[in-house]
Design a protein around this motif. Structure first.
Motif, PDB file in Angstrom:
ATOM      1  N   ALA A  75       0.816  -1.210   0.000  1.00  0.00           N
ATOM      2  CA  ALA A  75       0.000   0.000   0.000  1.00  0.00           C
ATOM      3  C   ALA A  75       0.855   1.268   0.000  1.00  0.00           C
ATOM      4  O   ALA A  75       0.356   2.343  -0.320  1.00  0.00           O
ATOM      5  N   LEU A  76       2.131   1.137   0.304  1.00  0.00           N
ATOM      6  CA  LEU A  76       3.023   2.292   0.261  1.00  0.00           C
ATOM      7  C   LEU A  76       3.277   2.762  -1.178  1.00  0.00           C
ATOM      8  O   LEU A  76       3.606   3.917  -1.399  1.00  0.00           O
ATOM      9  N   ASP A  77       3.122   1.840  -2.137  1.00  0.00           N
ATOM     10  CA  ASP A  77       3.481   2.133  -3.529  1.00  0.00           C
ATOM     11  C   ASP A  77       2.317   2.077  -4.521  1.00  0.00           C
ATOM     12  O   ASP A  77       2.507   2.411  -5.692  1.00  0.00           O
ATOM     13  N   TYR A  78       1.168   1.626  -4.079  1.00  0.00           N
ATOM     14  CA  TYR A  78       0.013   1.503  -4.968  1.00  0.00           C
ATOM     15  C   TYR A  78      -1.201   2.146  -4.289  1.00  0.00           C
ATOM     16  O   TYR A  78      -1.275   2.204  -3.063  1.00  0.00           O
ATOM     17  N   ASN A  79      -2.171   2.581  -5.108  1.00  0.00           N
ATOM     18  CA  ASN A  79      -3.329   3.256  -4.518  1.00  0.00           C
ATOM     19  C   ASN A  79      -4.358   2.249  -3.979  1.00  0.00           C
ATOM     20  O   ASN A  79      -4.243   1.039  -4.189  1.00  0.00           O
ATOM     21  N   GLU A  80      -5.363   2.792  -3.320  1.00  0.00           N
ATOM     22  CA  GLU A  80      -6.361   1.965  -2.642  1.00  0.00           C
ATOM     23  C   GLU A  80      -7.092   1.006  -3.588  1.00  0.00           C
ATOM     24  O   GLU A  80      -7.315  -0.165  -3.250  1.00  0.00           O
ATOM     25  N   LYS A  81      -7.462   1.473  -4.768  1.00  0.00           N
ATOM     26  CA  LYS A  81      -8.171   0.618  -5.726  1.00  0.00           C
ATOM     27  C   LYS A  81      -7.258  -0.489  -6.258  1.00  0.00           C
ATOM     28  O   LYS A  81      -7.688  -1.625  -6.429  1.00  0.00           O
ATOM     29  N   GLN A  82      -6.003  -0.148  -6.518  1.00  0.00           N
ATOM     30  CA  GLN A  82      -5.040  -1.163  -6.966  1.00  0.00           C
ATOM     31  C   GLN A  82      -4.848  -2.230  -5.884  1.00  0.00           C
ATOM     32  O   GLN A  82      -4.855  -3.427  -6.179  1.00  0.00           O
ATOM     33  N   ILE A  83      -4.709  -1.783  -4.651  1.00  0.00           N
ATOM     34  CA  ILE A  83      -4.505  -2.713  -3.534  1.00  0.00           C
ATOM     35  C   ILE A  83      -5.724  -3.628  -3.369  1.00  0.00           C
ATOM     36  O   ILE A  83      -5.576  -4.844  -3.182  1.00  0.00           O
ATOM     37  N   ALA A  84      -6.911  -3.077  -3.463  1.00  0.00           N
ATOM     38  CA  ALA A  84      -8.133  -3.886  -3.339  1.00  0.00           C
ATOM     39  C   ALA A  84      -8.201  -4.946  -4.437  1.00  0.00           C
ATOM     40  O   ALA A  84      -8.540  -6.106  -4.173  1.00  0.00           O
ATOM     41  N   ALA A  85      -7.884  -4.560  -5.675  1.00  0.00           N
ATOM     42  CA  ALA A  85      -7.912  -5.514  -6.796  1.00  0.00           C
ATOM     43  C   ALA A  85      -6.882  -6.614  -6.582  1.00  0.00           C
ATOM     44  O   ALA A  85      -7.180  -7.809  -6.735  1.00  0.00           O
ATOM     45  N   TRP A  86      -5.658  -6.232  -6.234  1.00  0.00           N
ATOM     46  CA  TRP A  86      -4.568  -7.189  -6.053  1.00  0.00           C
ATOM     47  C   TRP A  86      -4.856  -8.123  -4.878  1.00  0.00           C
ATOM     48  O   TRP A  86      -4.725  -9.344  -4.984  1.00  0.00           O
ATOM     49  N   ALA A  87      -5.273  -7.574  -3.761  1.00  0.00           N
ATOM     50  CA  ALA A  87      -5.530  -8.383  -2.565  1.00  0.00           C
ATOM     51  C   ALA A  87      -6.684  -9.352  -2.770  1.00  0.00           C
ATOM     52  O   ALA A  87      -6.736 -10.412  -2.128  1.00  0.00           O
ATOM     53  N   SER A  88      -7.613  -9.029  -3.677  1.00  0.00           N
ATOM     54  CA  SER A  88      -8.777  -9.900  -3.907  1.00  0.00           C
ATOM     55  C   SER A  88      -8.391 -11.266  -4.464  1.00  0.00           C
ATOM     56  O   SER A  88      -9.182 -12.207  -4.395  1.00  0.00           O
ATOM     57  N   VAL A  89      -7.183 -11.404  -4.990  1.00  0.00           N
ATOM     58  CA  VAL A  89      -6.714 -12.701  -5.491  1.00  0.00           C
ATOM     59  C   VAL A  89      -6.724 -13.731  -4.359  1.00  0.00           C
ATOM     60  O   VAL A  89      -6.895 -14.925  -4.592  1.00  0.00           O
ATOM     61  N   ALA A  90      -6.582 -13.283  -3.134  1.00  0.00           N
ATOM     62  CA  ALA A  90      -6.584 -14.193  -1.981  1.00  0.00           C
ATOM     63  C   ALA A  90      -7.932 -14.888  -1.805  1.00  0.00           C
ATOM     64  O   ALA A  90      -8.003 -15.945  -1.171  1.00  0.00           O
ATOM     65  N   ASN A  91      -8.984 -14.321  -2.358  1.00  0.00           N
ATOM     66  CA  ASN A  91     -10.328 -14.879  -2.165  1.00  0.00           C
ATOM     67  C   ASN A  91     -10.572 -16.167  -2.935  1.00  0.00           C
ATOM     68  O   ASN A  91     -11.485 -16.920  -2.596  1.00  0.00           O
ATOM     69  N   ASP A  92      -9.810 -16.436  -3.977  1.00  0.00           N
ATOM     70  CA  ASP A  92     -10.015 -17.623  -4.808  1.00  0.00           C
ATOM     71  C   ASP A  92      -9.086 -18.744  -4.354  1.00  0.00           C
ATOM     72  O   ASP A  92      -8.003 -18.945  -4.904  1.00  0.00           O
ATOM     73  N   THR A  93      -9.516 -19.475  -3.336  1.00  0.00           N
ATOM     74  CA  THR A  93      -8.659 -20.526  -2.778  1.00  0.00           C
ATOM     75  C   THR A  93      -8.375 -21.643  -3.788  1.00  0.00           C
ATOM     76  O   THR A  93      -7.326 -22.280  -3.701  1.00  0.00           O
ATOM     77  N   ASP A  94      -9.263 -21.856  -4.744  1.00  0.00           N
ATOM     78  CA  ASP A  94      -9.020 -22.895  -5.759  1.00  0.00           C
ATOM     79  C   ASP A  94      -7.752 -22.599  -6.560  1.00  0.00           C
ATOM     80  O   ASP A  94      -6.986 -23.511  -6.876  1.00  0.00           O
ATOM     81  N   ILE A  95      -7.531 -21.324  -6.888  1.00  0.00           N
ATOM     82  CA  ILE A  95      -6.313 -20.936  -7.620  1.00  0.00           C
ATOM     83  C   ILE A  95      -5.082 -21.252  -6.773  1.00  0.00           C
ATOM     84  O   ILE A  95      -4.083 -21.762  -7.282  1.00  0.00           O
ATOM     85  N   TRP A  96      -5.157 -20.964  -5.493  1.00  0.00           N
ATOM     86  CA  TRP A  96      -4.007 -21.213  -4.616  1.00  0.00           C
ATOM     87  C   TRP A  96      -3.748 -22.700  -4.443  1.00  0.00           C
ATOM     88  O   TRP A  96      -2.595 -23.135  -4.444  1.00  0.00           O
ATOM     89  N   ILE A  97      -4.790 -23.492  -4.296  1.00  0.00           N
ATOM     90  CA  ILE A  97      -4.613 -24.946  -4.187  1.00  0.00           C
ATOM     91  C   ILE A  97      -3.998 -25.492  -5.473  1.00  0.00           C
ATOM     92  O   ILE A  97      -3.109 -26.345  -5.436  1.00  0.00           O
ATOM     93  N   GLU A  98      -4.440 -24.968  -6.612  1.00  0.00           N
ATOM     94  CA  GLU A  98      -3.866 -25.370  -7.904  1.00  0.00           C
ATOM     95  C   GLU A  98      -2.380 -25.003  -7.978  1.00  0.00           C
ATOM     96  O   GLU A  98      -1.552 -25.797  -8.423  1.00  0.00           O
ATOM     97  N   ARG A  99      -2.023 -23.812  -7.541  1.00  0.00           N
ATOM     98  CA  ARG A  99      -0.607 -23.393  -7.538  1.00  0.00           C
ATOM     99  C   ARG A  99       0.219 -24.321  -6.652  1.00  0.00           C
ATOM    100  O   ARG A  99       1.325 -24.726  -7.029  1.00  0.00           O
ATOM    101  N   ILE A 100      -0.286 -24.630  -5.475  1.00  0.00           N
ATOM    102  CA  ILE A 100       0.427 -25.518  -4.551  1.00  0.00           C
ATOM    103  C   ILE A 100       0.629 -26.891  -5.189  1.00  0.00           C
ATOM    104  O   ILE A 100       1.697 -27.495  -5.063  1.00  0.00           O
ATOM    105  N   SER A 101      -0.382 -27.380  -5.891  1.00  0.00           N
ATOM    106  CA  SER A 101      -0.314 -28.703  -6.512  1.00  0.00           C
ATOM    107  C   SER A 101       0.561 -28.729  -7.761  1.00  0.00           C
ATOM    108  O   SER A 101       1.283 -29.695  -7.993  1.00  0.00           O
ATOM    109  N   ASP A 102       0.493 -27.670  -8.574  1.00  0.00           N
ATOM    110  CA  ASP A 102       1.121 -27.690  -9.894  1.00  0.00           C
ATOM    111  C   ASP A 102       2.529 -27.105  -9.940  1.00  0.00           C
ATOM    112  O   ASP A 102       3.286 -27.397 -10.862  1.00  0.00           O
ATOM    113  N   PHE A 103       2.896 -26.249  -8.997  1.00  0.00           N
ATOM    114  CA  PHE A 103       4.172 -25.547  -9.056  1.00  0.00           C
ATOM    115  C   PHE A 103       5.083 -25.970  -7.911  1.00  0.00           C
ATOM    116  O   PHE A 103       4.642 -26.593  -6.942  1.00  0.00           O
ATOM    117  N   TYR A 104       6.338 -25.585  -8.015  1.00  0.00           N
ATOM    118  CA  TYR A 104       7.265 -25.734  -6.902  1.00  0.00           C
ATOM    119  C   TYR A 104       6.922 -24.601  -5.940  1.00  0.00           C
ATOM    120  O   TYR A 104       7.219 -23.441  -6.195  1.00  0.00           O
TER     121      TYR A 104
END
Length: 155
Positions: free
Chosen positions: A29-58
């Motif tokens: 948040a020191l380098d990006y505005n509030e709307k950018q931070i909200a958009a970026w942080a929202s990636v945390a809401n999709d746990t399926d993407i994270w489970i896929e990353r854990i399974s598919d990547f190092y």
């Protein structure tokens, strides 16, 4: 500094997504505005993407005692797609330890270099670790433009 680095498991997803969201909201948040931070942080809401990353990547996590204090993951064997350290554990060597482990994995897989897209916030960290800027760019995500940097390091 007493940290352990290990492979992530799907059971870690809640801790990983919380760490991701909190770090973006409090550190980036020191380098990006509030709307950018909200958009970026929202990636945390999709746990399926994270489970896929854990399974598919190092995908590795750094733990202190039993708390996950950082994580990093590789895509395509040489592309560092994420490196995040808990907001309360910045500047304690955790990111450096994760990066060394990631770089070792890239070398094991016999790639000559590591590449990554780096936020404005993380730029000094990567420059201090001998990464070179390939290109400054603007990326669009969820309708928001983000300035970041394509970087590489020869291993």
């Amino acid at each position: 500094m007493d940290i352990t680095i290990r492979q992530a498991t799907p059971e870690d997803v809640a801790d990983i997504t919380t760490l991701f969201r909190d770090t973006i909201i409090n550190v980036n948040a020191l380098d990006y505005n509030e709307k950018q931070i909200a958009a970026w942080a929202s990636v945390a809401n999709d746990t399926d993407i994270w489970i896929e990353r854990i399974s598919d990547f190092y995908f590795i996590v750094a733990e202190r005692d039993t708390e996950i204090v950082g994580f990093a993951y590789l895509k395509k064997g040489y592309y560092l797609d994420g490196l995040f350290v808990h907001k309360d554990h910045q500047r304690q060597g955790i990111a450096s330890a994760l990066l060394r482990t990631i770089e070792s994995q890239v070398m094991i897989e016999d790639y000559p270099e590591i590449r990554t897209d780096v936020s404005i916030t993380a730029l000094p960290f990567f420059e201090d670790r001998y990464f070179d800027i390939v290109k400054k760019q603007k990326k669009t995500f969820k309708g928001m433009a983000f300035q970041n940097y394509i970087m590489k390091k020869t291993l």
